[in-house]
Write a protein that holds these residues in place. Structure first.
Motif, PDB file in Angstrom:
ATOM      1  N   GLU A 208      59.804  77.553 -32.524  1.00  0.00           N
ATOM      2  CA  GLU A 208      59.644  78.972 -32.513  1.00  0.00           C
ATOM      3  C   GLU A 208      58.056  79.247 -32.585  1.00  0.00           C
ATOM      4  O   GLU A 208      57.573  78.740 -33.742  1.00  0.00           O
ATOM      5  N   ILE A 209      57.287  79.591 -31.557  1.00  0.00           N
ATOM      6  CA  ILE A 209      56.149  80.014 -31.698  1.00  0.00           C
ATOM      7  C   ILE A 209      55.798  81.566 -31.649  1.00  0.00           C
ATOM      8  O   ILE A 209      56.008  82.092 -30.684  1.00  0.00           O
ATOM      9  N   ALA A 210      55.141  82.000 -32.486  1.00  0.00           N
ATOM     10  CA  ALA A 210      54.799  83.543 -32.755  1.00  0.00           C
ATOM     11  C   ALA A 210      53.671  83.689 -31.674  1.00  0.00           C
ATOM     12  O   ALA A 210      53.029  82.832 -31.353  1.00  0.00           O
ATOM     13  N   ASP A 211      53.342  84.922 -31.800  1.00  0.00           N
ATOM     14  CA  ASP A 211      52.366  85.589 -30.948  1.00  0.00           C
ATOM     15  C   ASP A 211      50.909  84.737 -31.169  1.00  0.00           C
ATOM     16  O   ASP A 211      50.527  84.459 -32.205  1.00  0.00           O
ATOM     17  N   ALA A 212      50.293  84.217 -29.761  1.00  0.00           N
ATOM     18  CA  ALA A 212      49.087  83.528 -29.677  1.00  0.00           C
ATOM     19  C   ALA A 212      49.072  82.177 -30.680  1.00  0.00           C
ATOM     20  O   ALA A 212      48.028  81.770 -30.887  1.00  0.00           O
ATOM     21  N   GLY A 213      50.163  81.910 -30.875  1.00  0.00           N
ATOM     22  CA  GLY A 213      50.492  80.456 -31.489  1.00  0.00           C
ATOM     23  C   GLY A 213      50.405  79.301 -30.506  1.00  0.00           C
ATOM     24  O   GLY A 213      50.399  79.642 -29.488  1.00  0.00           O
ATOM     25  N   THR A 214      49.953  78.165 -30.822  1.00  0.00           N
ATOM     26  CA  THR A 214      49.887  76.934 -29.955  1.00  0.00           C
ATOM     27  C   THR A 214      50.530  75.840 -30.587  1.00  0.00           C
ATOM     28  O   THR A 214      49.984  75.382 -31.591  1.00  0.00           O
ATOM     29  N   LEU A 215      51.158  75.064 -29.686  1.00  0.00           N
ATOM     30  CA  LEU A 215      51.866  73.822 -30.210  1.00  0.00           C
ATOM     31  C   LEU A 215      51.536  72.881 -28.967  1.00  0.00           C
ATOM     32  O   LEU A 215      52.033  73.002 -27.858  1.00  0.00           O
ATOM     33  N   HIS A 216      50.940  71.641 -29.416  1.00  0.00           N
ATOM     34  CA  HIS A 216      50.857  70.520 -28.292  1.00  0.00           C
ATOM     35  C   HIS A 216      52.122  69.508 -28.856  1.00  0.00           C
ATOM     36  O   HIS A 216      52.001  69.176 -30.056  1.00  0.00           O
TER      37      HIS A 216
END
Lengths: 425, 251
Positions: A208-216
């Motif tokens: 789950e990625i919230a606003d403007a979050g980044t996951l690689h």
């Protein structure tokens, strides 16, 4: 609708052999997942999304034996300074793992998480959302019966990647792991996954990625020849968030990687990429479902498969654009390089679009190494073998370039080059 | 250097003879030009010498410094010192120009039993040579020939030639698609490589390239054979009177 008897029997037989772990906060989610699984049954060869990949060995009570494989190389991504979390045949190895503490992130284990946990809002929730319109029974089975996993809450920008390291030490091991990743608004992290995990591995990761979050997310599935893996990634993306996931698969008798992504906030970006190298008894299936449900989102699917000696590749990729998801930019490419006449690639690209201001492109190709290019390289003095290797690495480049970190790109290419060189003997 | 005797070649796929008895000797230190109309077999000759698939040699021989070229794989011919500058250089997406050239240089060195070139030495040399050919750093980094203009592709061929330092260079219509400035740049690159120990075979339609790369010997090829050999003045004769005139003369 009642399940066909055979399917119901197979499902009940498997369920009889499993027991629900003590749940704590996850107990309700596990019970719901079990009910979902009972209702849909385990995958069958007649199911639309299992036409190209036989599910029997994922379903069976008995785990097909998988010989251990001692690679001569150092483990992949070993030199990244990552925080390492080690599982052996699906069992957490505290000795081999680092302290689960890193600034900008909190990490718990599923098996010993406190009674009330943030993950309760995600665990099984994204998986359940991902069951429609296409059923994913192995993921429901995972949610119900996962014995462990990690719960990663990214609150800042940790200075090191988090690496999940999987070892396979038992020829009959059957591992079920379930990870949950929550990325807060504006937070950013990299998660690496490496290793063969078990003889049979069922893994689920909810993101789950919230606003403007980044996951690689970059993973290298273990080189064991006889291992089997069914994995799911379920991701839900907020406004202006970024999720990039890349998978390198080298060997493995059977792999099914499903990725289900929902773009729910405007201007979000999702890239799913994979490169696989298969030789002989190798079956690799990428099944991807991306839903655009917000304005001006971008999604890319880039899959490259190198197949030889009868290896088989499958790609089932869908882009669904919901009403109102205007300015969607969707791209999908799946390609195979068939190094001989025995290998096979099956691709099923699907687009379903309910908005009118949308750019979606898709393509799929299968082919051999281009003879003109090969001659050009040889005319410059590069022998046929290394010239073919260069062309093969060039073929997967578009997928590898989806990995942003250039050091990781280089390491991936080096692994592939070494694999190709070993194949030439 | 290069010795071709009575070379007969047909297409593998169909029963069509292309070369019908070519005799040609290029000495070290000399530049030979082959001119001829379309379909006369000029490009086929360059492909057969470099080892491209699809051709069958039915008679004759081709030797480079006494070694039977026709028995060798393309890469072995390259390592033996043969270089073909392609008429249409191939685009190879995904393979960096620099990686490609370093792999080629070191593969040839390895085949000749020499030590591989260090990265530092290679970089130094390629930068210097690229500069002479006005090839910028970006072109070196890009995938081989991808997105290159016609002129850039041809300069890239000459850069490869300079880095590989072959003994025998064949230039297949290197002037095609080049404007005057680009042709001059390419010709300067070739002239810089002229050397006592190196032979050149320049294949072209037109005399204009030969204004820049001055040949020692000019051959006229027609219908798979060399029908006339002479000095540089022969190229001018073609320019003024066309090939038909020479063919008529031969008949």
């Amino acid at each position: 609708m009642a399940l066909p008897q055979a399917k119901q029997d197979a499902t009940e037989a498997r369920l009889d052999a499993l027991s629900l772990p003590e749940g704590g906060w996850s107990a309700p989610a596990r019970n719901e997942a079990l009910a979902r699984l009972r209702a849909m049954g385990l995958p069958g060869a007649r199911d639309e999304y299992w036409k190209y990949t036989r599910p029997d060995t994922f379903n069976s009570v008995e785990v097909p034996e998988a010989a251990l494989f001692e690679a001569e190389e150092t483990p992949v991504f070993g030199e990244r300074g990552a925080l390492r979390i080690v599982f052996v045949d699906g069992v957490f190895d505290a000795e081999a793992s680092d302290e689960l503490s890193l600034e900008g992130v909190s990490i718990d284990r599923l098996a010993d998480a406190p009674d009330i946990h943030w993950a309760r809002d995600i665990y099984g929730v994204l998986e359940a959302r991902g069951q429609s319109p296409v059923q994913r029974p192995l993921a429901a089975l995972n949610t119900a019966f996962a014995t462990d996993g990690v719960l990663i809450h990214v609150t800042g920008t940790p200075s090191r990647p988090i690496q999940l390291v999987y070892h396979h030490r038992d020829t009959r091991s059957d591992a079920i792991l379930h990870h949950v990743v929550k990325v807060d608004a504006g937070a950013k992290a990299t998660i690496l996954e490496t290793g063969p995990a078990a003889a049979r591995f069922n893994k689920c990761m909810e993101v789950e990625i919230a606003d403007a979050g980044t996951l690689h997310h970059i993973r290298a599935q273990g080189r064991d020849h006889e291992r089997r893996a069914a994995t799911h990634v379920f991701a839900r993306l907020g406004r202006e968030s970024v999720f990039k996931t890349f998978t390198l698969t080298v060997n493995g008798v059977l792999t099914r990687n499903e990725c289900v992504i929902e773009l729910t906030g405007d201007d979000a970006v999702a890239h799913v990429a994979g490169a696989c190298m298969g030789d002989g008894d190798f079956h690799h299936d990428d099944t991807v479902f991306i839903t655009h449900d917000a304005v001006n989102c971008e999604s890319r699917q880039v899959f490259k498969k190198v197949l030889r000696n009868g290896a088989k590749g499958v790609f089932q990729g869908k882009i669904l654009v919901q009403p109102g998801a205007q300015q969607t930019d969707g791209y999908q490419i799946s390609q195979s390089l068939l190094l001989d006449d025995d290998s096979e690639f099956l691709a099923k690209p699907e687009l379903e679009i309910y908005a009118d201001d949308v750019a979606c492109s898709h393509g799929s190709t299968s082919g051999a190494i281009d003879e003109d290019s090969l001659f050009y390289l040889r005319a410059r003095g590069i022998p046929r073998g290394p010239a073919e290797d260069l062309m093969t690495i060039a073929f997967i480049a578009e997928a590898v370039q989806e990995v942003e970190d250039e050091d990781l790109q280089e390491e991936i290419v080096a692994r592939v080059a070494a694999w190709l060189e070993r194949r030439r003997g | 250097m290069l010795e071709i005797k009575n070379l007969h070649v047909k297409l593998e796929e169909e029963d069509k003879a292309i070369l019908k008895g070519v005799d040609l000797t290029v000495e070290a230190g000399k530049v030979h030009a082959i001119m001829g109309p379309n379909g006369s077999g000029k490009s086929t000759l360059s492909y057969v010498l470099s080892g491209r698939d699809g051709y069958e040699v039915t008679d004759g021989s081709a030797e480079l410094l006494g070694e039977d070229l026709l028995e060798l794989e393309p890469e072995e011919r390259a390592a033996a010192g043969l270089f073909l500058a392609f008429q249409y250089p191939i685009e190879i997406p995904g393979v960096g120009n620099m990686t490609f050239l370093r792999t080629a240089v070191n593969a040839q060195r390895k085949a000749r039993g020499q030590e591989e070139m260090s990265s530092a030495d290679f970089l130094k040399e390629i930068r210097a040579k690229a500069k002479e050919l006005k090839i910028d750093a970006d072109m070196l980094k890009r995938p081989v020939n991808v997105g290159f203009s016609g002129g850039e592709k041809k300069r890239n061929e000459i850069l490869q030639m300079a880095m590989l330092a072959p003994k025998m260079c064949i230039l297949d219509e290197t002037d095609s698609g080049l404007d005057v400035d680009a042709m001059k740049l390419v010709a300067d690159g070739v002239n810089a490589l002229r050397d006592e120990g190196r032979g050149f075979l320049v294949i072209t339609h037109y005399q204009r390239l030969l204004d820049h790369i001055k040949p020692d010997v000019v051959h006229i090829m027609s219908e798979g054979r060399i029908i006339k050999t002479g000095g540089p003045e022969l190229a001018l004769e073609v320019e003024n009177e066309g090939y038909a005139h020479l063919k008529a003369e031969e008949a």
